[in-house]
Design an enzyme around this catalytic site. Structure first.
Site, PDB file in Angstrom:
ATOM      1  N   SER A   1     -41.508 134.111  35.208  1.00 25.78           N
ATOM      2  CA  SER A   1     -42.227 132.877  35.529  1.00 25.78           C
ATOM      3  C   SER A   1     -43.015 133.084  36.806  1.00 25.78           C
ATOM      4  O   SER A   1     -42.579 133.814  37.710  1.00 25.78           O
ATOM      5  CB  SER A   1     -41.246 131.717  35.718  1.00 25.78           C
TER       6      SER A   1
ATOM      7  N   TYR B   1     -33.975 128.216  39.645  1.00 28.61           N
ATOM      8  CA  TYR B   1     -34.837 128.755  38.591  1.00 28.61           C
ATOM      9  C   TYR B   1     -35.737 129.853  39.158  1.00 28.61           C
ATOM     10  O   TYR B   1     -35.852 130.942  38.571  1.00 28.61           O
ATOM     11  CB  TYR B   1     -35.689 127.636  37.991  1.00 28.61           C
TER      12      TYR B   1
END
Length: 267
Positions: free
Chosen positions: A129, A142
């Protein structure tokens, strides 16, 4: 002979988009899902696999090998989101996120590398990501799990290069998928010191996903990477400003970059 592709988390979102795109391009595609029996609209076969369960990973990989006799491409796509103030996220939820986003992909790599070594060829694509390149407020866990996978990708790439195996990471920005519905949200606690700022940031994050790019853009990027004889180590896929934010982090003083992020999230 068409290449054999294994995609974790292939029943929805980016994984499904990639699988369908490659299937229609003539690849032999196998997707995975924790509950494949519940999926009725997949154009490619789905195999049971839970990235938190090493036995299920081994069984799924052996199932593909027994049918297709090889695995040419593995796309480590399965992952989960998590949001909340670090102070208020239960530690068990943090561990669960790392089990899925970090240790899971490593377990998949460990399961497929012997086959790829025997073939003397293979490509593993770790989906990370753009958030993994920076610590984002209320998405710290995350960011950390995806950032850790980026670093491991660099290490494994060097370890397996001599076997004819390429390892790459692909970091998407915001794409219009159902990731928000499956994400762990620490609750916005009434009276918490973070109630106002976290609540507003959470709403902003969901809006970004809802208005995100088409997952087909990721599918096309993956297709091009597979067809590249000398793929790069890292790819970033997303709108210009999301990719440019990584450049800014590299060149700006830390506190100035931090101020920019805080201003963006209205903190």
């Amino acid at each position: 002979m068409s290449k054999v592709v294994l995609i974790t988390g292939g029943s929805s979102g980016i994984g499904k988009a990639i699988g369908e795109f490659l299937f229609h391009k003539g690849f032999t595609v196998y997707g995975t899902s924790r509950n494949p029996e519940k999926i009725v609209n997949s154009v490619f076969p789905l195999i049971a696999l839970d990235v938190r369960d090493v036995d299920s990973i081994q069984q799924a990989v052996q199932q593909v090998i027994s049918i297709a006799k090889r695995i040419d491409v593995v796309i480590n796509n399965a992952g989960v989101g998590i949001t909340g103030p670090i102070e208020e996220i239960p530690t068990d939820e943090m561990r669960n996120n790392f089990e899925t986003n970090f240790f899971g992909p490593i377990a998949v790599m460990k399961a497929v590398l012997p086959q790829m070594r025997e073939q003397q060829s293979g490509l593993i694509i770790n989906i990370t990501s753009i958030a993994g390149y920076m610590g984002l407020p209320y998405r710290g866990i995350y960011s950390a799990s995806k950032g850790a996978l980026e670093i491991v990708t660099e290490a494994v790439s060097m370890e397996v290069k001599s076997f004819g195996i390429n390892i790459v990471s692909v970091a998407p920005g915001d794409f219009a998928t159902n990731i928000a519905s499956g994400r762990y949200h620490a609750p916005v606690i009434k009276g918490s010191a973070y109630e106002s700022s976290y609540g507003a940031t959470l709403q902003q994050m969901d809006e970004h996903v809802d208005s995100g790019s088409n997952p087909d853009e990721m599918a096309l990027a993956i297709y091009q990477i597979i067809n590249d004889k000398n793929p790069k180590l890292h790819y970033k896929i997303g709108v210009f400003m999301q990719k440019f934010s990584i450049v800014l982090k590299r060149i700006l003083p830390d506190r100035i970059y931090e101020s920019m992020l805080m201003n963006h999230y209205k903190l």
